[in-house]
Scaffold this motif. Structure first.
Motif, PDB file in Angstrom:
ATOM      1  N   GLY A 146       0.821  -1.213   0.000  1.00  0.00           N
ATOM      2  CA  GLY A 146       0.000   0.000   0.000  1.00  0.00           C
ATOM      3  C   GLY A 146       0.846   1.248   0.000  1.00  0.00           C
ATOM      4  N   THR A 147       0.200   2.381   0.265  1.00  0.00           N
ATOM      5  CA  THR A 147       0.903   3.670   0.292  1.00  0.00           C
ATOM      6  C   THR A 147       1.186   4.140   1.708  1.00  0.00           C
ATOM      7  OG1 THR A 147      -1.176   4.921   0.289  1.00  0.00           O
ATOM      8  CG2 THR A 147      -0.221   4.338  -1.859  1.00  0.00           C
ATOM      9  N   GLY A 148       0.415   3.630   2.666  1.00  0.00           N
ATOM     10  CA  GLY A 148       0.601   4.078   4.044  1.00  0.00           C
ATOM     11  C   GLY A 148      -0.003   5.440   4.313  1.00  0.00           C
ATOM     12  N   ILE A 149      -0.690   6.033   3.350  1.00  0.00           N
ATOM     13  CA  ILE A 149      -1.310   7.346   3.544  1.00  0.00           C
ATOM     14  C   ILE A 149      -2.813   7.214   3.348  1.00  0.00           C
ATOM     15  CG2 ILE A 149       0.743   8.613   2.841  1.00  0.00           C
ATOM     16  CD1 ILE A 149      -0.523   9.035   0.130  1.00  0.00           C
ATOM     17  N   THR A 150      -3.552   8.152   3.917  1.00  0.00           N
ATOM     18  CA  THR A 150      -5.007   8.090   3.861  1.00  0.00           C
ATOM     19  C   THR A 150      -5.603   9.085   2.879  1.00  0.00           C
ATOM     20  OG1 THR A 150      -5.141   9.644   5.725  1.00  0.00           O
ATOM     21  CG2 THR A 150      -5.147   7.282   6.239  1.00  0.00           C
ATOM     22  N   SER A 151      -4.813  10.068   2.437  1.00  0.00           N
ATOM     23  CA  SER A 151      -5.341  11.048   1.493  1.00  0.00           C
ATOM     24  C   SER A 151      -4.195  11.637   0.685  1.00  0.00           C
ATOM     25  CB  SER A 151      -6.102  12.158   2.228  1.00  0.00           C
ATOM     26  OG  SER A 151      -5.222  12.858   3.106  1.00  0.00           O
ATOM     27  N   LEU A 152      -4.523  12.240  -0.449  1.00  0.00           N
ATOM     28  CA  LEU A 152      -3.534  12.868  -1.323  1.00  0.00           C
ATOM     29  C   LEU A 152      -3.652  14.382  -1.222  1.00  0.00           C
ATOM     30  CD1 LEU A 152      -3.973  10.648  -4.514  1.00  0.00           C
ATOM     31  CD2 LEU A 152      -2.229  10.433  -2.738  1.00  0.00           C
ATOM     32  N   GLY A 153      -2.516  15.067  -1.380  1.00  0.00           N
ATOM     33  CA  GLY A 153      -2.514  16.515  -1.349  1.00  0.00           C
ATOM     34  C   GLY A 153      -3.233  17.092  -2.561  1.00  0.00           C
ATOM     35  N   THR A 154      -3.480  18.399  -2.494  1.00  0.00           N
ATOM     36  CA  THR A 154      -4.168  19.076  -3.587  1.00  0.00           C
ATOM     37  C   THR A 154      -3.398  18.922  -4.898  1.00  0.00           C
ATOM     38  OG1 THR A 154      -5.051  20.701  -2.032  1.00  0.00           O
ATOM     39  CG2 THR A 154      -5.066  21.295  -4.374  1.00  0.00           C
ATOM     40  N   GLY A 155      -4.087  18.445  -5.911  1.00  0.00           N
ATOM     41  CA  GLY A 155      -3.487  18.336  -7.231  1.00  0.00           C
ATOM     42  C   GLY A 155      -2.696  17.069  -7.477  1.00  0.00           C
ATOM     43  N   VAL A 156      -2.429  16.272  -6.436  1.00  0.00           N
ATOM     44  CA  VAL A 156      -1.608  15.072  -6.608  1.00  0.00           C
ATOM     45  C   VAL A 156      -2.332  14.029  -7.450  1.00  0.00           C
ATOM     46  CG1 VAL A 156      -0.476  13.156  -5.420  1.00  0.00           C
ATOM     47  CG2 VAL A 156      -0.322  15.472  -4.487  1.00  0.00           C
ATOM     48  N   ALA A 157      -3.620  13.824  -7.179  1.00  0.00           N
ATOM     49  CA  ALA A 157      -4.385  12.843  -7.950  1.00  0.00           C
ATOM     50  C   ALA A 157      -4.446  13.238  -9.427  1.00  0.00           C
ATOM     51  CB  ALA A 157      -5.790  12.710  -7.372  1.00  0.00           C
ATOM     52  N   THR A 158      -4.580  14.544  -9.682  1.00  0.00           N
ATOM     53  CA  THR A 158      -4.603  15.018 -11.073  1.00  0.00           C
ATOM     54  C   THR A 158      -3.277  14.745 -11.758  1.00  0.00           C
ATOM     55  OG1 THR A 158      -6.181  16.749 -10.492  1.00  0.00           O
ATOM     56  CG2 THR A 158      -4.959  17.042 -12.540  1.00  0.00           C
ATOM     57  N   TRP A 159      -2.172  15.002 -11.048  1.00  0.00           N
ATOM     58  CA  TRP A 159      -0.854  14.765 -11.638  1.00  0.00           C
ATOM     59  C   TRP A 159      -0.616  13.277 -11.878  1.00  0.00           C
ATOM     60  CZ3 TRP A 159       3.566  12.224  -9.817  1.00  0.00           C
ATOM     61  CH2 TRP A 159       4.698  12.371 -10.624  1.00  0.00           C
ATOM     62  N   LEU A 160      -1.085  12.424 -10.952  1.00  0.00           N
ATOM     63  CA  LEU A 160      -0.921  10.979 -11.142  1.00  0.00           C
ATOM     64  C   LEU A 160      -1.694  10.503 -12.370  1.00  0.00           C
ATOM     65  CD1 LEU A 160      -1.157   9.709  -7.450  1.00  0.00           C
ATOM     66  CD2 LEU A 160       0.886   9.836  -8.874  1.00  0.00           C
ATOM     67  N   GLY A 161      -2.851  11.103 -12.587  1.00  0.00           N
ATOM     68  CA  GLY A 161      -3.625  10.721 -13.753  1.00  0.00           C
ATOM     69  C   GLY A 161      -3.051  11.268 -15.047  1.00  0.00           C
ATOM     70  N   THR A 162      -2.560  12.499 -15.011  1.00  0.00           N
ATOM     71  CA  THR A 162      -1.953  13.145 -16.182  1.00  0.00           C
ATOM     72  C   THR A 162      -0.654  13.801 -15.731  1.00  0.00           C
ATOM     73  OG1 THR A 162      -4.171  13.614 -17.048  1.00  0.00           O
ATOM     74  CG2 THR A 162      -2.309  14.765 -18.086  1.00  0.00           C
ATOM     75  N   PRO A 163       0.476  13.070 -15.765  1.00  0.00           N
ATOM     76  CA  PRO A 163       1.742  13.583 -15.201  1.00  0.00           C
ATOM     77  C   PRO A 163       2.431  14.601 -16.104  1.00  0.00           C
ATOM     78  CG  PRO A 163       2.067  11.394 -16.108  1.00  0.00           C
ATOM     79  CD  PRO A 163       0.599  11.677 -16.235  1.00  0.00           C
ATOM     80  N   SER A 164       1.839  15.777 -16.242  1.00  0.00           N
ATOM     81  CA  SER A 164       2.443  16.847 -17.034  1.00  0.00           C
ATOM     82  C   SER A 164       3.202  17.803 -16.135  1.00  0.00           C
ATOM     83  CB  SER A 164       1.355  17.609 -17.796  1.00  0.00           C
ATOM     84  OG  SER A 164       0.500  18.291 -16.886  1.00  0.00           O
ATOM     85  N   SER A 165       4.034  18.640 -16.749  1.00  0.00           N
ATOM     86  CA  SER A 165       4.792  19.634 -15.980  1.00  0.00           C
ATOM     87  C   SER A 165       3.856  20.600 -15.277  1.00  0.00           C
ATOM     88  CB  SER A 165       5.746  20.397 -16.903  1.00  0.00           C
ATOM     89  OG  SER A 165       6.720  19.532 -17.460  1.00  0.00           O
ATOM     90  N   ALA A 166       2.809  21.016 -15.975  1.00  0.00           N
ATOM     91  CA  ALA A 166       1.859  21.963 -15.376  1.00  0.00           C
ATOM     92  C   ALA A 166       1.145  21.345 -14.184  1.00  0.00           C
ATOM     93  CB  ALA A 166       0.846  22.406 -16.432  1.00  0.00           C
ATOM     94  N   ASN A 167       0.746  20.065 -14.293  1.00  0.00           N
ATOM     95  CA  ASN A 167       0.061  19.416 -13.180  1.00  0.00           C
ATOM     96  C   ASN A 167       0.993  19.172 -12.003  1.00  0.00           C
ATOM     97  OD1 ASN A 167      -2.382  19.379 -14.499  1.00  0.00           O
ATOM     98  ND2 ASN A 167      -2.148  17.301 -15.277  1.00  0.00           N
ATOM     99  N   LEU A 168       2.273  18.917 -12.299  1.00  0.00           N
ATOM    100  CA  LEU A 168       3.246  18.765 -11.213  1.00  0.00           C
ATOM    101  C   LEU A 168       3.429  20.079 -10.474  1.00  0.00           C
ATOM    102  CD1 LEU A 168       5.355  17.174  -9.633  1.00  0.00           C
ATOM    103  CD2 LEU A 168       7.019  17.735 -11.419  1.00  0.00           C
TER     104      LEU A 168
END
Length: 324
Positions: free
Chosen positions: A153-175
């Motif tokens: 697993g990840t050991g975390i319970t939630s993702l920071g703002t914008g992290v899920a978007t970057w994981l889905g579309t790993p662009s420079s702008a999303n990072l």
């Protein structure tokens, strides 16, 4: 003649020592009283003679074979976890408690369970491998807890703002949107041959600018000689921060060249910005005026004159210009 048994009983139950049983054997008659029979078979009748060896019982007792002495032993059932046992008069009632519901908190061992449909909550502390279709589990309400990294697993319970978007579309702008302490804008930069647009580098601790230019043509470096601070109006000792610059001397000012301070190749210029001569004190081990072979302890810089100090080493320098 075969053995015969003749019972002569009074009315009612036979009495010990009085009522008799006559046994005829080999032409002779033998009288046996009830007490004789009891003494022979045992009271109660023993297991060896076809009896139980027991004469009384409590509710729920059972006879259990016992290899010790080849006997029958009285015993009652013992309830386990989730089981109740009720002993009655001639009856035993066994029931399960809890109604058969609950949560599986531990699944031990390994293996494959095929074709299982789960409709409740399953919590496993061991290895649980399911084959076939796994249906009826609501991942949003029936699965709880945080899967640690050690278990995949990840050991975390939630993702920071914008992290899920970057994981889905790993662009420079999303990072850039996902991080919170970035500086600048644009594309992600990697180590080899990046293109930087108008970067502000601050003060690098090291680097090689031999292939760089100041304006596309001229090499990096001073295109003029900047002044080191303002004119010195008191006694001033040259410092390494003056290298590549000129030190102006104002009214009442003087200059000292220190020993063991500079490195070979360092250059400092001195400008006398007064209408009188300025004294240069040579504390350095050896100081020459250019074109002479005499070690000077002091030198005189003429009015509005310029002197350039070239350090041959930390202890030797050569001074050229309007000095004597």
């Amino acid at each position: 003649m075969a053995d015969t048994k003749i019972s002569a009983l009074a009315s009612g139950a036979p009495a010990l020592g009085t009522d008799e049983t006559v046994v005829a054997r080999s032409g002779a008659n033998y009288k046996l009283t009830v007490s004789d029979i009891t003494g022979y078979l045992g009271s109660p009748i023993t297991v060896a003679n076809g009896g139980t060896g027991q004469s009384s019982y409590t509710n729920g007792q059972l006879l259990i074979g016992n290899t010790t002495g080849n006997t029958l032993t009285k015993a009652t059932l013992t309830a386990g976890t989730g089981i109740t046992i009720t002993n009655g008069s001639g009856s035993i009632t066994i029931a399960a408690t809890g109604g058969g519901s609950g949560t599986v908190t531990s699944v031990g061992g390994t293996g494959t369970v095929n074709g299982i449909t789960l409709t409740g909550t399953v919590t496993s502390s061991g290895n649980l491998t399911l084959g076939g279709a796994l249906t009826g589990v609501d991942l949003t309400t029936q699965v709880t807890g945080t899967l640690p990294v050690a278990n995949g697993g990840t050991g975390i319970t939630s993702l920071g703002t914008g992290v899920a978007t970057w994981l889905g579309t790993p662009s420079s702008a999303n990072l850039a949107a996902a991080v919170t302490d970035e500086t600048g804008t644009g594309a992600l930069v990697f180590a080899n041959t990046p293109t930087l647009v108008t970067p502000v580098l601050g003060t690098p601790t090291s680097g090689n600018l031999s292939n760089c230019t100041a304006d596309g043509t001229n090499n990096v470096g001073y295109r003029n000689v900047p002044q080191s601070g303002s004119d010195k109006t008191t006694s001033y000792s040259l410092a390494t921060t003056d290298v590549g610059k000129f030190v102006g001397v104002g009214t009442s000012g003087s200059i000292t060249i220190p020993n063991s301070t500079f490195a070979a190749g360092d250059v400092v210029s001195i400008f006398n910005n007064t209408s009188s001569n300025v004294t240069i004190t040579c504390s350095i081990t050896t100081a020459y005026i250019a074109g002479t072979d005499t070690d000077k302890a002091t030198m005189t810089l003429a009015t509005r004159g310029v002197a350039t100090v070239l350090f041959i080493s930390g202890t030797v320098c050569v001074v050229s210009g309007n000095v004597s």
